[in-house]
Design a protein around this motif. Structure first.
Motif, PDB file in Angstrom:
ATOM      1  N   THR A 219      11.276   0.961 -37.580  1.00 41.26           N
ATOM      2  CA  THR A 219      12.250   0.126 -36.872  1.00 41.26           C
ATOM      3  C   THR A 219      13.541   0.043 -37.670  1.00 41.26           C
ATOM      4  O   THR A 219      13.519  -0.186 -38.891  1.00 41.26           O
ATOM      5  CB  THR A 219      11.688  -1.289 -36.638  1.00 41.26           C
ATOM      6  OG1 THR A 219      10.480  -1.189 -35.880  1.00 41.26           O
ATOM      7  CG2 THR A 219      12.685  -2.151 -35.866  1.00 41.26           C
ATOM      8  N   VAL A 220      14.655   0.231 -36.998  1.00 35.34           N
ATOM      9  CA  VAL A 220      15.976   0.129 -37.645  1.00 35.34           C
ATOM     10  C   VAL A 220      16.233  -1.330 -37.991  1.00 35.34           C
ATOM     11  O   VAL A 220      16.131  -2.222 -37.139  1.00 35.34           O
ATOM     12  CB  VAL A 220      17.078   0.672 -36.717  1.00 35.34           C
ATOM     13  CG1 VAL A 220      18.448   0.530 -37.385  1.00 35.34           C
ATOM     14  CG2 VAL A 220      16.798   2.121 -36.341  1.00 35.34           C
ATOM     15  N   SER A 221      16.571  -1.586 -39.241  1.00 30.91           N
ATOM     16  CA  SER A 221      16.806  -2.966 -39.692  1.00 30.91           C
ATOM     17  C   SER A 221      18.221  -3.425 -39.347  1.00 30.91           C
ATOM     18  O   SER A 221      19.102  -2.617 -39.024  1.00 30.91           O
ATOM     19  CB  SER A 221      16.583  -3.065 -41.198  1.00 30.91           C
ATOM     20  OG  SER A 221      17.590  -2.343 -41.897  1.00 30.91           O
ATOM     21  N   ASP A 222      18.437  -4.725 -39.430  1.00 30.82           N
ATOM     22  CA  ASP A 222      19.772  -5.272 -39.169  1.00 30.82           C
ATOM     23  C   ASP A 222      20.807  -4.668 -40.099  1.00 30.82           C
ATOM     24  O   ASP A 222      21.967  -4.450 -39.721  1.00 30.82           O
ATOM     25  CB  ASP A 222      19.762  -6.802 -39.337  1.00 30.82           C
ATOM     26  CG  ASP A 222      18.982  -7.507 -38.245  1.00 30.82           C
ATOM     27  OD1 ASP A 222      18.724  -6.871 -37.205  1.00 30.82           O
ATOM     28  OD2 ASP A 222      18.619  -8.675 -38.433  1.00 30.82           O
ATOM     29  N   ASP A 223      20.399  -4.386 -41.328  1.00 35.49           N
ATOM     30  CA  ASP A 223      21.327  -3.863 -42.323  1.00 35.49           C
ATOM     31  C   ASP A 223      21.709  -2.412 -42.051  1.00 35.49           C
ATOM     32  O   ASP A 223      22.638  -1.890 -42.659  1.00 35.49           O
ATOM     33  CB  ASP A 223      20.703  -3.982 -43.719  1.00 35.49           C
ATOM     34  CG  ASP A 223      21.626  -3.510 -44.812  1.00 35.49           C
ATOM     35  OD1 ASP A 223      22.771  -3.982 -44.837  1.00 35.49           O
ATOM     36  OD2 ASP A 223      21.215  -2.660 -45.619  1.00 35.49           O
TER      37      ASP A 223
ATOM     38  N   ILE B  83      24.583   2.992 -38.514  1.00 36.21           N
ATOM     39  CA  ILE B  83      24.441   4.105 -39.446  1.00 36.21           C
ATOM     40  C   ILE B  83      24.049   5.365 -38.661  1.00 36.21           C
ATOM     41  O   ILE B  83      23.309   5.296 -37.675  1.00 36.21           O
ATOM     42  CB  ILE B  83      23.395   3.779 -40.533  1.00 36.21           C
ATOM     43  CG1 ILE B  83      23.487   4.763 -41.696  1.00 36.21           C
ATOM     44  CG2 ILE B  83      21.984   3.755 -39.961  1.00 36.21           C
ATOM     45  CD1 ILE B  83      22.643   4.353 -42.893  1.00 36.21           C
ATOM     46  N   ARG B  84      24.556   6.515 -39.066  1.00 32.91           N
ATOM     47  CA  ARG B  84      24.194   7.780 -38.419  1.00 32.91           C
ATOM     48  C   ARG B  84      22.733   8.116 -38.700  1.00 32.91           C
ATOM     49  O   ARG B  84      22.194   7.781 -39.758  1.00 32.91           O
ATOM     50  CB  ARG B  84      25.076   8.912 -38.938  1.00 32.91           C
ATOM     51  CG  ARG B  84      26.479   8.959 -38.346  1.00 32.91           C
ATOM     52  CD  ARG B  84      27.336   9.978 -39.072  1.00 32.91           C
ATOM     53  NE  ARG B  84      26.706  11.303 -39.127  1.00 32.91           N
ATOM     54  CZ  ARG B  84      27.238  12.411 -38.637  1.00 32.91           C
ATOM     55  NH1 ARG B  84      28.410  12.359 -38.022  1.00 32.91           N
ATOM     56  NH2 ARG B  84      26.622  13.572 -38.766  1.00 32.91           N
ATOM     57  N   LEU B  85      22.125   8.813 -37.731  1.00 33.61           N
ATOM     58  CA  LEU B  85      20.716   9.171 -37.883  1.00 33.61           C
ATOM     59  C   LEU B  85      20.486  10.021 -39.132  1.00 33.61           C
ATOM     60  O   LEU B  85      19.503   9.817 -39.857  1.00 33.61           O
ATOM     61  CB  LEU B  85      20.237   9.927 -36.638  1.00 33.61           C
ATOM     62  CG  LEU B  85      18.753  10.324 -36.643  1.00 33.61           C
ATOM     63  CD1 LEU B  85      17.875   9.093 -36.472  1.00 33.61           C
ATOM     64  CD2 LEU B  85      18.457  11.342 -35.544  1.00 33.61           C
ATOM     65  N   ASP B  86      21.378  10.990 -39.402  1.00 30.04           N
ATOM     66  CA  ASP B  86      21.157  11.834 -40.578  1.00 30.04           C
ATOM     67  C   ASP B  86      21.251  11.034 -41.867  1.00 30.04           C
ATOM     68  O   ASP B  86      20.508  11.270 -42.824  1.00 30.04           O
ATOM     69  CB  ASP B  86      22.096  13.046 -40.594  1.00 30.04           C
ATOM     70  CG  ASP B  86      23.560  12.702 -40.431  1.00 30.04           C
ATOM     71  OD1 ASP B  86      23.905  11.511 -40.320  1.00 30.04           O
ATOM     72  OD2 ASP B  86      24.381  13.643 -40.395  1.00 30.04           O
TER      73      ASP B  86
ATOM     74  N   VAL C 237      14.519   8.463 -30.688  1.00 24.24           N
ATOM     75  CA  VAL C 237      14.901   7.061 -30.873  1.00 24.24           C
ATOM     76  C   VAL C 237      14.679   6.344 -29.554  1.00 24.24           C
ATOM     77  O   VAL C 237      15.234   6.751 -28.518  1.00 24.24           O
ATOM     78  CB  VAL C 237      16.368   6.931 -31.332  1.00 24.24           C
ATOM     79  CG1 VAL C 237      16.773   5.457 -31.405  1.00 24.24           C
ATOM     80  CG2 VAL C 237      16.564   7.590 -32.694  1.00 24.24           C
ATOM     81  N   ASP C 238      13.829   5.318 -29.599  1.00 17.72           N
ATOM     82  CA  ASP C 238      13.438   4.600 -28.371  1.00 17.72           C
ATOM     83  C   ASP C 238      12.940   5.567 -27.300  1.00 17.72           C
ATOM     84  O   ASP C 238      13.196   5.398 -26.099  1.00 17.72           O
ATOM     85  CB  ASP C 238      14.594   3.761 -27.833  1.00 17.72           C
ATOM     86  CG  ASP C 238      14.856   2.523 -28.676  1.00 17.72           C
ATOM     87  OD1 ASP C 238      13.994   2.183 -29.507  1.00 17.72           O
ATOM     88  OD2 ASP C 238      15.922   1.897 -28.503  1.00 17.72           O
TER      89      ASP C 238
ATOM     90  N   GLY D  62      16.709  -2.801 -34.445  1.00 22.98           N
ATOM     91  CA  GLY D  62      15.593  -2.947 -33.535  1.00 22.98           C
ATOM     92  C   GLY D  62      15.153  -1.666 -32.862  1.00 22.98           C
ATOM     93  O   GLY D  62      14.078  -1.633 -32.239  1.00 22.98           O
ATOM     94  N   GLN D  63      15.948  -0.606 -32.941  1.00 23.69           N
ATOM     95  CA  GLN D  63      15.547   0.650 -32.328  1.00 23.69           C
ATOM     96  C   GLN D  63      14.358   1.255 -33.081  1.00 23.69           C
ATOM     97  O   GLN D  63      14.206   1.078 -34.292  1.00 23.69           O
ATOM     98  CB  GLN D  63      16.707   1.642 -32.305  1.00 23.69           C
ATOM     99  CG  GLN D  63      17.774   1.313 -31.278  1.00 23.69           C
ATOM    100  CD  GLN D  63      18.848   2.382 -31.202  1.00 23.69           C
ATOM    101  OE1 GLN D  63      19.339   2.860 -32.221  1.00 23.69           O
ATOM    102  NE2 GLN D  63      19.214   2.756 -29.982  1.00 23.69           N
ATOM    103  N   ALA D  64      13.511   1.971 -32.330  1.00 22.81           N
ATOM    104  CA  ALA D  64      12.330   2.603 -32.904  1.00 22.81           C
ATOM    105  C   ALA D  64      12.595   4.086 -33.127  1.00 22.81           C
ATOM    106  O   ALA D  64      12.951   4.808 -32.187  1.00 22.81           O
ATOM    107  CB  ALA D  64      11.136   2.419 -31.974  1.00 22.81           C
TER     108      ALA D  64
END
Length: 325
Positions: free
Chosen positions: A7-11, A15-18, A44-45, A58-60
């Protein structure tokens, strides 16, 4: 090894995927990452993505099995001594829990390179409040010989937000310069494309023809704030694009090179009786604060420019206190 979902954190907002993968899987090469995206193994999602996709909290992120055998040793930074910690902390003119702003002295590089062992990037551990805190990150660059404001982010997520503000031109930058000669008219916009000549340390930027296929668009605003006759002038400069050496080349293109410029302006840039150092200073930054509102920070002139201002009778106001609105 198996598929995992992180899960992508708030911090890690924006940010780019790479770069996200570089943070979590530093041994994974860009080519391998591109292949995993292209074949749909990274999602992603549930959707297909490219390496340049920007992430939201929040993205998976679906991560396929990634071999670990080729993992390189982690990047380490040499421990700083007390003198180095004091050096970098003396540069701080604003700090909060998300950003740090430095007033960089002229003569110190922002990052290392051939023959450069002393640089800002090598001192950043000295700005950590606690040993386990993330290492502050550079958000932008200024030339080695240029003094003034340098923006840092305390975390990767904040760095991504600030980088997005620079890309969208939502950051206003003002530089002060002393130029040889007085531009005519006294204010205006310099619209001159630039191109690179040469390679490595000897490369320079020059004004390019508008049909040059290698030319990049470059736009700068300027205003004469004061002048000593037609000999030397005090300019406010605002780069509207972010090209290498843009302000230095644009001032030369006006016929008024920056005083003391070691790379541009030829002999015209060197005037007897004045410090033979680049007279270019990043004076002000006005930017969206990652937590909301705007932050405006200004930096006082370096010693060599103060000396020149005194000689010429230019009355430069002291930098006002940082403002967060």
């Amino acid at each position: 090894m198996s598929v995992v979902t992180l899960t992508v954190s708030d911090d890690e907002a924006d940010i780019r995927l790479d770069r996200w993968f570089r943070r979590h899987y530093p041994h994974l090469t860009q080519g391998a990452l591109q292949k995993l995206c292209r074949t749909g193994q990274i999602r992603v999602d549930g959707g297909r993505v490219s390496t340049s996709t920007r992430l939201a909290p929040g993205q998976a992120v679906r991560v396929p099995p990634i071999p670990q055998a080729s993992r390189p040793p982690p990047v380490t930074h040499r421990a700083l001594d007390e003198r180095q910690v004091r050096e970098i902390r003396r540069m701080v003119i604003y700090s909060d829990d998300q950003v740090i702003v430095l007033n960089k002295p002229a003569g110190i590089a922002v990052q290392g390179g051939p023959g450069i062992t002393h640089h800002i990037d090598g001192l950043l551990d000295g700005l950590k409040d606690q040993p386990d805190d993330p290492r502050p990150r550079l958000v932008h660059r200024i030339d080695r010989d240029t003094s003034g404001l340098l923006l840092l982010a305390r975390t990767p997520g904040v760095a991504a937000k600030l980088a997005a503000s620079f890309r969208s031109r939502d950051v206003r930058k003002v530089y002060w310069a002393v130029t040889v000669g007085r531009p005519t008219p006294a204010s205006g916009v310099i619209d001159q494309p630039l191109t690179r000549l040469g390679a490595g340390a000897g490369a320079i930027m020059v004004v390019a023809g508008r049909r040059d296929k290698d030319a990049v668009h470059a736009l700068s605003e300027y205003e004469v704030l004061d002048a000593a006759g037609r000999k030397l002038s005090w300019l406010a400069l605002s780069p509207l694009t972010g090209r290498t050496h843009q302000l230095r080349v644009h001032c030369e293109a006006l016929g008024t090179p920056i005083l003391g410029d070691p790379k541009y302006g030829d002999d015209r840039a060197h005037v007897e009786g004045f410090p033979d150092q680049l007279h270019l200073h990043a004076r002000m930054l006005d930017l969206p604060h990652p937590a909301g509102g705007r932050l405006v920070v200004s930096a006082d002139l370096p010693a060599h420019m103060k000396d020149t201002f005194r000689q010429l009778g230019f009355a430069a106001p002291a930098a006002p206190a940082p403002q967060r609105t």
